[in-house]
Design an enzyme around this catalytic site. Structure first.
Site, short mmCIF file in Angstrom:
data_model
loop_
_atom_site.label_atom_id
_atom_site.label_comp_id
_atom_site.label_asym_id
_atom_site.label_seq_id
_atom_site.Cartn_x
_atom_site.Cartn_y
_atom_site.Cartn_z
N ASP A 1 27.44 48.26 52.43
CA ASP A 1 28.74 47.60 52.62
C ASP A 1 29.63 48.39 53.59
O ASP A 1 29.51 49.61 53.69
CB ASP A 1 29.42 47.44 51.25
CG ASP A 1 30.54 46.41 51.28
OD1 ASP A 1 30.61 45.63 52.26
OD2 ASP A 1 31.33 46.38 50.33
N ASN B 1 27.49 35.39 50.52
CA ASN B 1 27.85 35.66 51.91
C ASN B 1 27.86 34.41 52.80
O ASN B 1 28.38 34.45 53.92
CB ASN B 1 26.94 36.74 52.52
CG ASN B 1 27.21 38.14 52.00
OD1 ASN B 1 26.30 38.96 51.86
ND2 ASN B 1 28.46 38.45 51.69
#
Ligand code: IPE
Ligand code: IPE
Ligand code: MG
Length: 257
Positions: free
Chosen positions: A36, A84
């Protein structure tokens, strides 16, 4: 085979730096990483978010190399979650192109390292061009008897569990499975990670302290390591730091030690 491999080692030069502080006898068998912070990495440089994804991709190569060299058996990388898809379409499209670029440049090295690549997640719902790369990569690395590198692509922990439940219910409906036979081990066999041991260490970069739907069932007793470092800056050094911390921990699994 050995010739190109030694060339890669020479090229990076610092490959073994810092690794001597790692105890090879107590390595995690399986490391799983929530990669991330790509977007923030790019923002801080005044670059578009996709530049962060690109920079992140090169770190994937570095971390695979480092794990292989250390002797880690299983590495799972969270590349795209079932959530996502909510991102702007151009970003999603870019992310769906990255596997093509990654495997085009990396496949020979992966094969030379005898890596077996696996994918978890609903790959059937990926665009055709991404799906083709998945199939081709599976085919090229199927014979690998070295490290297993598992890419979580369109992966969600809840979807994984639900899919396992559906599989079990189908078996039960056809009279092949009784409720009492559903042990944890049987359930494991219906998950996308069947055959892969639970992660011992879950790493998340970028300062967020959550699992974001990653390996929910499988991480029940994983050690968690969070770092503020953004994924494109993580690399080999970040991995070694996480491993040093992991090796100072005492795992009890609910018992006494
Ligand atoms: C991780 O980086 C990559 C994916 C989730 C695909 P992000 O894109 O989430 O980066 P941040 O969290 O916005 O910085
Ligand atoms: C988790 O990161 C998913 C991947 C790294 C692929 P996100 O950036 O999507 O997670 P949230 O939205 O911060 O929880
Ligand atoms: Mg993020």
């Amino acid at each position: 085979m050995l010739q190109p491999l030694s060339r890669w080692f020479r090229r990076s030069g610092t490959d073994s730096a810092g690794a001597e502080t790692i105890d090879r006898a107590s390595l995690p068998r399986h490391i799983a990483i929530i990669m991330d912070g790509n977007g923030r990495w790019a923002n801080r440089r005044g670059l578009p978010r996709v530049a962060g994804h690109r920079a992140g991709m090169t770190q994937v190569r570095e971390v695979i190399r480092a794990c292989d060299e250390l002797g880690i058996r299983y590495l799972t990388l969270y590349a795209f979650s079932t959530e996502n898809w909510k991102r702007p379409r151009p970003e999603v499209e870019y992310l769906m192109r990255l596997p093509e670029e990654f495997f085009r440049t990396e496949i020979d090295e992966l094969v030379a390292r005898r890596v077996q690549v696996r994918f978890i997640g609903d790959v059937d719902r990926l665009p055709d061009h991404t799906r083709r790369v998945v199939d081709e990569t599976l085919r090229r690395t199927a014979g690998g008897d070295g490290m297993v590198v598992c890419f979580a692509l369109n992966y969600g922990g809840r979807a994984d569990i639900l899919e396992a439940v559906r599989g079990l219910m189908r078996e039960a409906a056809e009279g092949r499975l009784s409720p009492d036979a559903v042990t944890e081990a049987v359930f494991d066999g219906y998950l996308s990670t069947a055959g892969i041991p639970d992660p011992d260490l879950v790493i998340r970069t970028s300062g967020e302290r959550r699992l974001s739907n990653f390996l929910l069932w499988q991480s029940a007793y994983a050690e968690l390591w969070f770092t503020d470092v953004l994924w494109p800056d993580f690399g080999r050094e970040g991995l070694l730091e996480a491993l040093r911390d992991y090796q100072r921990r005492q795992r009890r699994f609910g018992g006494l030690k």
